[in-house]
Design an enzyme around this catalytic site. Sequence first.
Site, PDB file in Angstrom:
ATOM      1  N   GLY A  33      -9.337 107.114  70.785  1.00 26.70           N
ATOM      2  CA  GLY A  33      -9.510 108.428  70.154  1.00 26.70           C
ATOM      3  C   GLY A  33     -10.519 108.364  69.023  1.00 26.70           C
ATOM      4  O   GLY A  33     -10.368 109.030  67.997  1.00 26.70           O
ATOM      5  N   ALA A  34     -11.587 107.565  69.243  1.00 28.67           N
ATOM      6  CA  ALA A  34     -12.553 107.323  68.164  1.00 28.67           C
ATOM      7  C   ALA A  34     -13.672 108.354  68.133  1.00 28.67           C
ATOM      8  O   ALA A  34     -14.604 108.224  67.340  1.00 28.67           O
ATOM      9  CB  ALA A  34     -13.141 105.916  68.316  1.00 28.67           C
ATOM     10  N   SER A  35     -13.599 109.378  68.996  1.00 27.36           N
ATOM     11  CA  SER A  35     -14.702 110.343  69.050  1.00 27.36           C
ATOM     12  C   SER A  35     -14.536 111.460  68.030  1.00 27.36           C
ATOM     13  O   SER A  35     -15.420 112.299  67.885  1.00 27.36           O
ATOM     14  CB  SER A  35     -14.778 110.944  70.460  1.00 27.36           C
ATOM     15  OG  SER A  35     -13.562 111.599  70.773  1.00 27.36           O
ATOM     16  N   ILE A  38      -9.266 111.455  62.921  1.00 28.20           N
ATOM     17  CA  ILE A  38      -8.736 110.238  62.270  1.00 28.20           C
ATOM     18  C   ILE A  38      -9.327 108.974  62.915  1.00 28.20           C
ATOM     19  O   ILE A  38      -9.657 108.001  62.222  1.00 28.20           O
ATOM     20  CB  ILE A  38      -7.196 110.231  62.370  1.00 28.20           C
ATOM     21  CG1 ILE A  38      -6.613 111.441  61.646  1.00 28.20           C
ATOM     22  CG2 ILE A  38      -6.614 108.934  61.814  1.00 28.20           C
ATOM     23  CD1 ILE A  38      -5.184 111.796  62.047  1.00 28.20           C
ATOM     24  N   TYR A 175       5.153 117.651  72.014  1.00 32.34           N
ATOM     25  CA  TYR A 175       4.444 116.734  71.110  1.00 32.34           C
ATOM     26  C   TYR A 175       5.422 115.740  70.484  1.00 32.34           C
ATOM     27  O   TYR A 175       5.214 114.520  70.540  1.00 32.34           O
ATOM     28  CB  TYR A 175       3.720 117.541  70.027  1.00 32.34           C
ATOM     29  CG  TYR A 175       2.933 116.687  69.049  1.00 32.34           C
ATOM     30  CD1 TYR A 175       1.795 116.011  69.464  1.00 32.34           C
ATOM     31  CD2 TYR A 175       3.329 116.567  67.707  1.00 32.34           C
ATOM     32  CE1 TYR A 175       1.059 115.227  68.571  1.00 32.34           C
ATOM     33  CE2 TYR A 175       2.602 115.794  66.817  1.00 32.34           C
ATOM     34  CZ  TYR A 175       1.467 115.127  67.252  1.00 32.34           C
ATOM     35  OH  TYR A 175       0.751 114.351  66.369  1.00 32.34           O
TER      36      TYR A 175
HETATM   37  N1  LIG Z   1      -4.040 115.940  62.638  1.00 35.04           N
HETATM   38  C1  LIG Z   1      -2.781 115.772  62.224  1.00 35.04           C
HETATM   39  O1  LIG Z   1      -2.240 116.582  61.436  1.00 35.04           O
HETATM   40  C2  LIG Z   1      -1.986 114.559  62.677  1.00 35.04           C
HETATM   41  C3  LIG Z   1      -0.784 114.278  62.006  1.00 35.04           C
HETATM   42  C4  LIG Z   1      -0.023 113.187  62.407  1.00 35.04           C
HETATM   43  C5  LIG Z   1      -0.482 112.372  63.452  1.00 35.04           C
HETATM   44  N2  LIG Z   1      -1.645 112.676  64.094  1.00 35.04           N
HETATM   45  C6  LIG Z   1      -2.062 111.803  65.205  1.00 35.04           C
HETATM   46  O2  LIG Z   1      -3.344 111.286  64.919  1.00 35.04           O
HETATM   47  C7  LIG Z   1      -4.014 110.974  66.131  1.00 35.04           C
HETATM   48  C8  LIG Z   1      -5.441 111.484  66.062  1.00 35.04           C
HETATM   49  O3  LIG Z   1      -5.422 112.898  65.965  1.00 35.04           O
HETATM   50  P1  LIG Z   1      -6.558 113.762  65.231  1.00 35.04           P
HETATM   51  O4  LIG Z   1      -5.857 114.683  64.325  1.00 35.04           O
HETATM   52  O5  LIG Z   1      -7.640 112.882  64.715  1.00 35.04           O
HETATM   53  O6  LIG Z   1      -7.049 114.652  66.466  1.00 35.04           O
HETATM   54  P2  LIG Z   1      -8.470 114.884  67.145  1.00 35.04           P
HETATM   55  O7  LIG Z   1      -9.537 115.030  66.119  1.00 35.04           O
HETATM   56  O8  LIG Z   1      -8.251 115.968  68.135  1.00 35.04           O
HETATM   57  O9  LIG Z   1      -8.721 113.500  67.915  1.00 35.04           O
HETATM   58  C9  LIG Z   1      -8.003 113.154  69.056  1.00 35.04           C
HETATM   59  C10 LIG Z   1      -8.717 111.989  69.705  1.00 35.04           C
HETATM   60  O10 LIG Z   1      -7.990 111.607  70.891  1.00 35.04           O
HETATM   61  C11 LIG Z   1      -8.910 111.549  71.977  1.00 35.04           C
HETATM   62  N3  LIG Z   1      -8.274 111.886  73.232  1.00 35.04           N
HETATM   63  C12 LIG Z   1      -7.593 113.036  73.520  1.00 35.04           C
HETATM   64  N4  LIG Z   1      -7.220 113.032  74.812  1.00 35.04           N
HETATM   65  C13 LIG Z   1      -7.676 111.851  75.347  1.00 35.04           C
HETATM   66  C14 LIG Z   1      -7.610 111.273  76.636  1.00 35.04           C
HETATM   67  N5  LIG Z   1      -7.035 111.908  77.659  1.00 35.04           N
HETATM   68  N6  LIG Z   1      -8.165 110.066  76.813  1.00 35.04           N
HETATM   69  C15 LIG Z   1      -8.778 109.419  75.793  1.00 35.04           C
HETATM   70  N7  LIG Z   1      -8.868 109.909  74.557  1.00 35.04           N
HETATM   71  C16 LIG Z   1      -8.329 111.128  74.336  1.00 35.04           C
HETATM   72  C17 LIG Z   1      -9.995 112.564  71.620  1.00 35.04           C
HETATM   73  O11 LIG Z   1     -11.225 112.230  72.245  1.00 35.04           O
HETATM   74  P3  LIG Z   1     -11.868 112.941  73.533  1.00 35.04           P
HETATM   75  O12 LIG Z   1     -11.579 114.410  73.432  1.00 35.04           O
HETATM   76  O13 LIG Z   1     -13.323 112.573  73.417  1.00 35.04           O
HETATM   77  O14 LIG Z   1     -11.215 112.282  74.695  1.00 35.04           O
HETATM   78  C18 LIG Z   1     -10.131 112.344  70.125  1.00 35.04           C
HETATM   79  O15 LIG Z   1     -10.994 111.262  69.861  1.00 35.04           O
HETATM   80  C19 LIG Z   1      -3.173 111.586  67.255  1.00 35.04           C
HETATM   81  O16 LIG Z   1      -2.433 110.573  67.901  1.00 35.04           O
HETATM   82  C20 LIG Z   1      -2.225 112.531  66.531  1.00 35.04           C
HETATM   83  O17 LIG Z   1      -0.996 112.683  67.205  1.00 35.04           O
HETATM   84  C21 LIG Z   1      -2.417 113.735  63.732  1.00 35.04           C
END
Ligand SMILES: NC(=O)c1ccc[n+]([C@@H]2O[C@H](COP(=O)([O-])OP(=O)(O)OC[C@H]3O[C@@H](n4cnc5c(N)ncnc54)[C@H](OP(=O)(O)O)[C@@H]3O)[C@@H](O)[C@H]2O)c1
Length: 280
Positions: A33-35, A38, A175
């Site tokens: 999820g490096a694109s 977080i 979720y």
């Molecule tokens: N934002 C919050 O408030 C929050 C709070 C607690 C925990 N988290 C956790 O933090 C983590 C990162 O979330 P974020 O908030 O940074 O969200 P984000 O900006 O939407 O990033 C999600 C990442 O996951 C990748 N991803 C999604 N579906 C995928 C798939 N099928 N295969 C491979 N990669 C996939 C996306 O890349 P592509 O679309 O390029 O595939 C993207 O790089 C998640 O596990 C989330 O549950 C987030």
Amino acid sequence: MSALARLLLSPPACRDPRALRRAVAGRTILVTGASSGIGAATARHLGQAGATVLLLARREAALDTVAGQIRAAGGQAHVYPANLADPAEVQAVAARLRADHPQLHAVISNAGRSVRRRAQDGEAKQDLSRLLAVNFSGPAALLLALLPALAAGGVVVNVSSVSARHVGAPRWSAYQGSKAGFDLWLHAAGTEWPHVRVASVYLPLVRTPMSAPTRAYRALPALSAEDAAQAVTWPLVRPVVRAAPWWLRGVELAGLLAPHALGRALGALERLESRLAAHP
Ligand SMILES: NC(=O)c1ccc[n+]([C@@H]2O[C@H](COP(=O)([O-])OP(=O)(O)OC[C@H]3O[C@@H](n4cnc5c(N)ncnc54)[C@H](OP(=O)(O)O)[C@@H]3O)[C@@H](O)[C@H]2O)c1
């Protein structure tokens, strides 16, 4: 966000770049999820600290952008596009990773997806299988396939959520279920991997593309992706098993002592928010 607010909201975090450099320089670390969000911020932190960072997600162009930022800052990065929801792609990317990097020092299991919808709504059946694939079975299959590369010793950091540990909340069943399920699976499976240290970081709300669509969250205090990245790297510098904000224990205790009252309060909040959204 002020330093005090960050202190109140955040899990323990590595805010000292020299400590991170001591822990990761010269190491090879996979960030899923490096694109975006977080994961992208964590990858940049690790690259700046001297790690070779392997970037995995579906969107290759976005991964290339993050890799370019890491290289422009003097670091090393390699891009591995793959869809974690596709079992064949998971096996193929794991084989490429093992061939290119026979030894991994850490995996940051961060890729994830969220959906906020009532469990009984039309799309909910698909939500559950989609979220289980991205948040649970895909990351689990990837880790199992990468175990040979971690055999010399390594760390797996699960980027989890406070919502995987507190009581159930309306509209978050898919979720919460998928995040809590993966977390429990990882810590159980980790007991079978003597050379691997497993850690989870339970993040509160973070401002990223994932949280942006939820209007109700815009007024709430939240960490930035950079703040969250510092928390995600904490288990790389300290041998912690679980890192969470200090207040999470209080919420868990309330869930134990008064589960119905807490459930009713969350339900009432959700109904109030729905009414406000309907009459803005
Ligand atoms: N934002 C919050 O408030 C929050 C709070 C607690 C925990 N988290 C956790 O933090 C983590 C990162 O979330 P974020 O908030 O940074 O969200 P984000 O900006 O939407 O990033 C999600 C990442 O996951 C990748 N991803 C999604 N579906 C995928 C798939 N099928 N295969 C491979 N990669 C996939 C996306 O890349 P592509 O679309 O390029 O595939 C993207 O790089 C998640 O596990 C989330 O549950 C987030």
